[in-house]
Design an enzyme around this catalytic site. Structure first.
Site, PDB file in Angstrom:
ATOM      1  N   LYS A   1      -2.255  -1.763  -5.369  1.00  0.00           N
ATOM      2  CA  LYS A   1      -2.487  -2.669  -4.238  1.00  0.00           C
ATOM      3  C   LYS A   1      -3.118  -3.958  -4.756  1.00  0.00           C
ATOM      4  O   LYS A   1      -3.979  -3.920  -5.641  1.00  0.00           O
ATOM      5  CB  LYS A   1      -3.409  -1.986  -3.217  1.00  0.00           C
ATOM      6  CG  LYS A   1      -3.645  -2.805  -1.941  1.00  0.00           C
ATOM      7  CD  LYS A   1      -4.423  -2.013  -0.891  1.00  0.00           C
ATOM      8  CE  LYS A   1      -4.677  -2.826   0.360  1.00  0.00           C
ATOM      9  NZ  LYS A   1      -5.391  -2.062   1.420  1.00  0.00           N
TER      10      LYS A   1
ATOM     11  N   SER B   1      -6.535   2.304   6.579  1.00  0.00           N
ATOM     12  CA  SER B   1      -5.462   1.564   5.900  1.00  0.00           C
ATOM     13  C   SER B   1      -4.702   2.341   4.830  1.00  0.00           C
ATOM     14  O   SER B   1      -3.740   1.826   4.268  1.00  0.00           O
ATOM     15  CB  SER B   1      -6.019   0.279   5.284  1.00  0.00           C
ATOM     16  OG  SER B   1      -6.350  -0.616   6.310  1.00  0.00           O
TER      17      SER B   1
ATOM     18  N   SER C   1      -3.550  -1.648   6.173  1.00  0.00           N
ATOM     19  CA  SER C   1      -3.264  -2.843   5.408  1.00  0.00           C
ATOM     20  C   SER C   1      -2.547  -2.549   4.092  1.00  0.00           C
ATOM     21  O   SER C   1      -2.042  -3.473   3.460  1.00  0.00           O
ATOM     22  CB  SER C   1      -4.567  -3.588   5.097  1.00  0.00           C
ATOM     23  OG  SER C   1      -5.394  -2.813   4.234  1.00  0.00           O
TER      24      SER C   1
END
Lengths: 499, 104
Positions: A76, A175, A151
């Site tokens: 990420k 998330s 997210s």
């Protein structure tokens, strides 16, 4: 090969059935074919990635491999990775190349894993649909007209579309678990403090926690063995002995592997607001758990409804403080035209941040301002304790808690983007565990049909007591031994002109 | 509490974010909805409840006062912003960072 477990891939690498360079190239080819449409990755560097794979092959040949050596993992874009563009999904950090590695990246490097690239995300991890990224939204691989959740939406789409073997994510209010539910894979948010936050760009420091996103609970356990562990550079990292998160996976009675397990079902998780199709999938999963020997216990988490109001005071308050460093001088985008220092700060931040980030900074500034601190921030911290106490009471009656991870299946892109309150309610079942610091995970449990007839993944949430990750992973693993929801992947059409 | 566009501008100034009049109006409607959600907290009696800022019962850890980080000055200066005006040259000179002139 793209559907193989991490354990199988490690065996194939060890047996020389495939090299890490070949495995990595396979994923890079898929990324080249599908990423232009899905937008899961926002930074790729094939040469650097393949060089890492070559090094991994040498390590395997030298007999010095770990279970993740040579495995291609997506990271990420919230994690600083030396020499890689690290943007956190924001224009503010559009040109930032990290000069050092986050602890999580160091751990993967030390294990010999291969960094496939940096994945797209909601700007500064603020969002539940991956529509707030400066680099554009991510598409859900099960239906390109829908969101992957946020997210960690880029990592989620990469895992679901098999554009990586596994990925990392972060979970501040859901998330990892919410996108895991919407994209149909297994994601774990560990106990707060178990994975170091060093080098992970801060959003809400008392809630942010990194975790694995993978095809199965067993894969998540292998990822946790790399990610977790004490790091003195993070003052919130917990100084505990190193654990083996696979230790409970293979020790069960084959007939009734979960005999004696008490599963708590909070009535508040099955009230108004839960989609009927999602509810049915969760009920079926609970029935499966009963067949595995689990005992069902009704419990109550009475303050569940307050978790969203509390979160939207605390998270923006911490964000407004953490993001104050992006002023165009110390960090981040700088406006090209300004009249004085104050004007430079205000213009740089107005240009560098997107709408959702600005909104949360304003809320945070408001609730922390003189005169409102007690009414909002202090009050929220007090209710946070009530929420944690609800869990404390619940865990006197059960070993794990189960329920839905998200109230609905993946929604259409743009459907909630103009209604922040509706968007925030997406995390109604996940936020309370972040407030309490507890571990939670989402496990694929089936499919519910959308109003336009599309079967879409549904995630079962499992919440454990503090440091109970190994048990939770076993609870998920046993379910995955008798079901195949976790093994299902979307069929992607090859774009025209590709082999 | 009901906010006005003037309140939004004041909060934005405190947050060092420029907002135009039209932005302030749009932000007002969104923030009003969010603050309405937050207001639910006020109905809860929290007398005597100790605020919770950390999920674990931990104390701040201290370390010996010794240097642990190596000097990364060159690495940091390599990623300093470009001078601007079309130049890709880094904004460093003689080991010092060049910042915009802000003294009036």
């Amino acid at each position: 090969m793209i559907n193989s477990s991490l354990k199988t891939l490690a065996q194939m690498l060890a047996n020389k059935e495939i090299s890490s360079v070949e495995l990595t190239q396979t994923f890079l080819n898929r990324i080249d074919a599908f990423n232009p449409e899905i937008n899961a990755y926002i930074a790729l560097d094939h040469d650097r990635t393949l060089a890492q794979a070559k090094t991994a092959d040498a390590r395997i040949a030298a007999g010095n491999a770990t279970p993740l050596t040579g495995i291609p993992v997506a990271q990420k874009d919230i994690f600083c990775a030396q020499g890689w563009k690290t943007t956190c999904g924001s224009k503010m950090l559009e040109n930032f190349i990290a000069p050092y590695d986050a602890h999580v990246i160091t751990q993967f490097n030390n294990a010999g894993a291969v960094n496939l690239g940096k994945t797209n995300m909601d700007e500064f991890a603020m969002g539940s649909s991956n529509e707030t990224s400066y680099f554009g939204g991510v598409k859900n691989p099960w239906d390109f007209s829908r969101v992957p959740g946020g997210s960690s939406g880029g990592s989620a789409a990469a895992v679901a579309a098999r554009l990586c073997a596994a990925a990392t994510g972060t979970d501040t209010g859901g998330s990892i678990r919410q996108p895991a539910s919407l994209c149909g894979f297994t994601g774990l948010k560990p106990t707060y403090g178990v994975v170091s936050r060093y080098g992970m760009i801060a959003f809400a420091s008392s809630l942010d926690q990194a975790g694995p996103m993978a095809k199965s609970a067993e894969d998540c356990a292998l990822m946790m063995n790399v990610m977790a562990g004490f790091d003195e550079r993070d003052s919130t990292s917990l100084n505990r002995d190193k654990e083996d998160y696979t230790r409970e996976l293979y020790n069960s009675n084959p007939n009734k592997p979960l005999q004696g397990l008490r599963v708590g079902l909070p009535k508040e998780f099955f009230a108004d607001g839960l989609d009927a199709g999602v509810a049915k999938v969760i009920e079926d999963a609970i029935t499966e758990y009963q067949k595995l020997g689990a005992e069902i216990v009704e419990i109550s988490l009475p303050n569940t409804g307050l978790s969203i109001p509390v979160y939207y005071v605390l998270a923006p308050a911490e964000a407004s403080s953490n993001l104050s460093r992006y002023d165009g001088v110390r960090y981040g985008h700088r406006a090209s035209e300004y009249t004085d220092l104050m004007d430079m700060y205000c213009k740089s931040r107005a240009e560098g941040f997107g709408a959702e980030v600005k909104r949360r900074i304003l809320i945070g500034t408001y609730v922390l301002s003189a005169g409102y601190y007690d009414a909002y921030y202090l009050k929220a911290q007090q209710i946070r304790r009530l929420i944690a106490q609800d869990f404390e009471e619940a865990f006197k009656k059960c070993d794990v808690i189960m329920g839905p991870a998200a109230p609905s299946t993946a929604f259409k892109a743009g459907e909630k983007v103009d209604d922040p309150v509706a968007m925030y309610l997406q995390d109604i079942y996940t936020i309370s565990t972040n407030l309490a610091g507890l571990p939670g995970m989402s496990v694929p449990a089936g499919f519910a049909t959308s109003t336009d007839g599309k079967p879409l993944p549904v995630g079962l949430q499992i919440i454990g007591n503090y440091f109970d990750e190994a048990r939770m992973l076993n609870v998920a693993h046993q379910y995955q031994q008798v079901t195949d929801w976790h093994a299902q992947a979307p069929t992607l059409d090859k774009p025209e002109g590709t082999a | 509490m009901a906010l006005s566009t003037e309140d939004i501008k004041k909060i934005a100034h405190l947050a060092r974010i420029e907002v135009s009049d039209s932005d302030a109006a749009a932000t007002l409607s969104k923030l009003t909805g969010i603050l309405g959600l937050i207001e639910q907290m006020q109905a809860v009696n929290t007398d005597g409840i100790v605020p919770m800022s950390h999920s674990q019962d931990v104390v701040q850890r201290l370390r010996d006062d010794v240097v642990t980080k190596t000097n990364l000055r060159e690495a940091f200066q390599k990623i300093s912003p470009a001078i601007g005006n079309g130049s890709e040259e880094r904004a460093v000179d003689g080991g010092l960072y060049l910042v915009p002139k802000v003294i009036e």
